[in-house]
Design an enzyme around this catalytic site. Structure first.
Site, PDB file in Angstrom:
ATOM      1  N   GLY A   1       0.915  -1.268  -0.007  1.00 50.38           N
ATOM      2  CA  GLY A   1      -0.032  -0.027  -0.092  1.00 50.38           C
ATOM      3  C   GLY A   1       0.769   1.125   0.026  1.00 50.38           C
ATOM      4  O   GLY A   1       2.015   1.129  -0.041  1.00 50.38           O
TER       5      GLY A   1
ATOM      6  N   ASN B   1      -4.937 -12.123  14.575  1.00 50.08           N
ATOM      7  CA  ASN B   1      -4.075 -13.037  13.813  1.00 50.08           C
ATOM      8  C   ASN B   1      -2.567 -12.566  13.949  1.00 50.08           C
ATOM      9  O   ASN B   1      -1.605 -13.313  14.239  1.00 50.08           O
ATOM     10  CB  ASN B   1      -4.170 -13.239  12.483  1.00 50.08           C
ATOM     11  CG  ASN B   1      -5.504 -14.292  12.325  1.00 50.08           C
ATOM     12  OD1 ASN B   1      -5.781 -14.950  13.151  1.00 50.08           O
ATOM     13  ND2 ASN B   1      -6.122 -13.803  11.110  1.00 50.08           N
TER      14      ASN B   1
ATOM     15  N   TYR C   1     -14.519   1.371   9.944  1.00 45.95           N
ATOM     16  CA  TYR C   1     -13.044   1.943  10.136  1.00 45.95           C
ATOM     17  C   TYR C   1     -12.850   2.386  11.513  1.00 45.95           C
ATOM     18  O   TYR C   1     -11.683   1.661  12.252  1.00 45.95           O
ATOM     19  CB  TYR C   1     -12.714   3.019   9.097  1.00 45.95           C
ATOM     20  CG  TYR C   1     -11.450   3.404   8.916  1.00 45.95           C
ATOM     21  CD1 TYR C   1     -10.394   2.428   8.313  1.00 45.95           C
ATOM     22  CD2 TYR C   1     -10.633   4.735   9.559  1.00 45.95           C
ATOM     23  CE1 TYR C   1      -9.052   2.900   8.264  1.00 45.95           C
ATOM     24  CE2 TYR C   1      -9.479   4.911   9.567  1.00 45.95           C
ATOM     25  CZ  TYR C   1      -8.624   4.064   8.757  1.00 45.95           C
ATOM     26  OH  TYR C   1      -7.238   4.519   8.669  1.00 45.95           O
TER      27      TYR C   1
ATOM     28  N   LYS D   1     -10.623   0.082  14.108  1.00 46.43           N
ATOM     29  CA  LYS D   1      -9.360   0.522  14.695  1.00 46.43           C
ATOM     30  C   LYS D   1      -9.363   0.427  16.122  1.00 46.43           C
ATOM     31  O   LYS D   1      -8.472   0.044  16.789  1.00 46.43           O
ATOM     32  CB  LYS D   1      -8.992   1.551  14.136  1.00 46.43           C
ATOM     33  CG  LYS D   1      -8.657   1.652  12.577  1.00 46.43           C
ATOM     34  CD  LYS D   1      -7.097   1.011  12.211  1.00 46.43           C
ATOM     35  CE  LYS D   1      -6.839   1.106  10.735  1.00 46.43           C
ATOM     36  NZ  LYS D   1      -5.511   0.600  10.709  1.00 46.43           N
TER      37      LYS D   1
ATOM     38  N   HIS E   1      -3.191   6.249  -4.102  1.00 47.99           N
ATOM     39  CA  HIS E   1      -3.838   5.596  -5.183  1.00 47.99           C
ATOM     40  C   HIS E   1      -4.658   6.880  -5.883  1.00 47.99           C
ATOM     41  O   HIS E   1      -5.384   7.417  -5.043  1.00 47.99           O
ATOM     42  CB  HIS E   1      -4.793   4.482  -4.642  1.00 47.99           C
ATOM     43  CG  HIS E   1      -5.371   3.709  -5.760  1.00 47.99           C
ATOM     44  ND1 HIS E   1      -6.212   4.353  -6.614  1.00 47.99           N
ATOM     45  CD2 HIS E   1      -5.176   2.407  -5.943  1.00 47.99           C
ATOM     46  CE1 HIS E   1      -6.703   3.303  -7.512  1.00 47.99           C
ATOM     47  NE2 HIS E   1      -5.883   2.302  -7.175  1.00 47.99           N
TER      48      HIS E   1
END
Ligand code: NAD
Ligand code: UDP
Ligand code: UDP
Length: 315
Positions: free
Chosen positions: A11, A98, A144, A148, A180
């Site tokens: 990213g 994870n 989001y 977070k 982007h």
């Protein structure tokens, strides 16, 4: 040799971090599912013998051996994180579980890319780390913001319960090359519109404020935080405290790109924070860090990047 895992490494921020960290002394493993990142962002690193890439979604377990983890995986622009909001929450929450489970098993130090969004639409200005925030739990930004916030909770519970070495960075709006072109964030939108001679879209009246940090400054802050001693866990604000309105930002972009674009006003998205500015007293004291790149210099670099993309038909 130290091995560093960077999730979301293809990213915008992750690719700059990969670039900074790969060296003869450090091996970098980049993990990404290419949802918003791209191979183009890391192509120049592929020839390096200490750089490797794994296509993987962090919502699934990952078993590898590493010494440090930068957990950057998560779409960051409202357009992208609202595209599949359930996946956004899963990425933050399952992804954190994870990566914390991995850190626990291999005894790795782990840093979380948290966000100023944990403060929501803030009543405290500038925002300090001890402010608990004002976040809508059921709005369109919640996937989001709350994802977070939950990730931060998991980090501190793994720290208390399993004595993990954690570092939590609350990143404020950051911009620069490799954003982007279609991700909808304000700096990339304004530059793309200015270079194409399109109208510059101001949401609301443009009086809302943000404080923009150039990517190299931010990456420096993340690395300094990772290298702090064990008792430094954060959360620590990382951002540039120079605050401005979106109208002021539009004027700077138009001036620096030499554009003829005009401003148009569009509706303000739901729950759009009215003001945002980091208090970076803690970062200055515990990391000896402060941003160095001025807005004009950072915008010039970013404009040059997008100009190169368009001139070479790369976007
Ligand atoms: P980005 O969208 O360019 O990068 C996110 C990367 O994560 C992409 O490469 C994407 O493909 C990858 N990704 C997304 N979901 C994934 C998944 N489930 N598994 C594996 N990879 C996945 O955004 P960015 O601006 O580089 O942001 C990086 C991190 O920093 C994010 O966690 C973001 O929340 C945080 N952050 C960024 C800013 C900012 O202004 N840029 C501000 C605050 C926080
Ligand atoms: N995990 C992982 N890689 C590892 C170890 C764990 O991806 O090397 C994941 C695994 O899916 C697990 C999660 O991390 O469910 C949390 O691990 P933890 O040991 O904290 O809890 P568990 O669920 O295994 O009891
Ligand atoms: N914004 C704008 N025009 C755009 C894109 C965004 O005026 O084309 C505004 C947006 O409403 C917000 C600010 O710019 O007030 C920053 O938006 P961004 O999506 O970059 O980041 P965030 O809201 O997450 O801080």
């Amino acid at each position: 040799m130290k091995t560093i895992l960077i999730t979301g490494g293809a990213g915008f921020l992750g690719s700059h971090l990969c670039e900074r960290l790969v060296s003869d002394q450090t091996s970098v493993v980049c993990v990404d599912n290419y949802f918003t990142g791209s191979k183009a962002n890391i192509r120049h690193l592929l020839g390096h013998s200490n750089f490797e890439v794994i296509r993987h979604d962090v919502t699934f377990p990952l078993y590898i051996e590493v010494d440090e983890i930068f957990n950057m995986a998560c779409p960051a622009s409202p357009t992208h994180y609202q595209y599949d909001p359930v996946q956004t929450t899963k990425t933050s929450v399952h992804g954190a579980i994870n990566m914390l489970g991995l850190a626990k098993r291999v005894k790795a130090k782990i840093l979380q890319a948290s966000t100023s969004e944990v403060y929501g639409d803030p009543e405290v200005h500038p925002q300090t780390e001890d402010y608990w925030g004002r976040v809508n739990p059921i709005g369109i930004r919640s996937c989001y913001d709350e994802g977070k916030r939950c990730a931060e909770t998991l980090f501190f519970d793994y720290w208390r319960q399993h004595q993990l070495q954690i570092k939590v960075a609350r990143i404020f709006n950051t911009y620069g090359p490799r954003m982007h072109p279609n991700d909808g964030r304000v700096v990339s939108n304004f530059i793309v519109q200015a270079l194409r001679g399109e109208d510059i879209t101001i949401y609301g009246d443009g009086a809302q404020t943000r404080s923009f940090c150039y990517v190299t400054d931010l990456v420096e802050g993340l690395i300094k935080l990772m290298n702090t001693s064990q008792e430094v866990t954060g959360p620590i604000n990382l951002g540039n405290p120079t605050e401005m309105t979106m109208l002021e930002l539009a004027e700077r972009v138009i001036a620096l790109s030499g554009s003829q674009s005009k401003l148009v006003f569009k509706p303000l998205p739901q729950d759009d924070p009215k003001q945002r500015k980091p208090d970076i007293t803690v970062a200055k004291a515990s990391l000896d860090w402060a941003p160095k790149v001025s807005l004009d210099d950072g915008l010039k670099e970013t404009i040059q990047y997008f100009r190169h993309l368009f001139d070479n038909h790369l976007a």
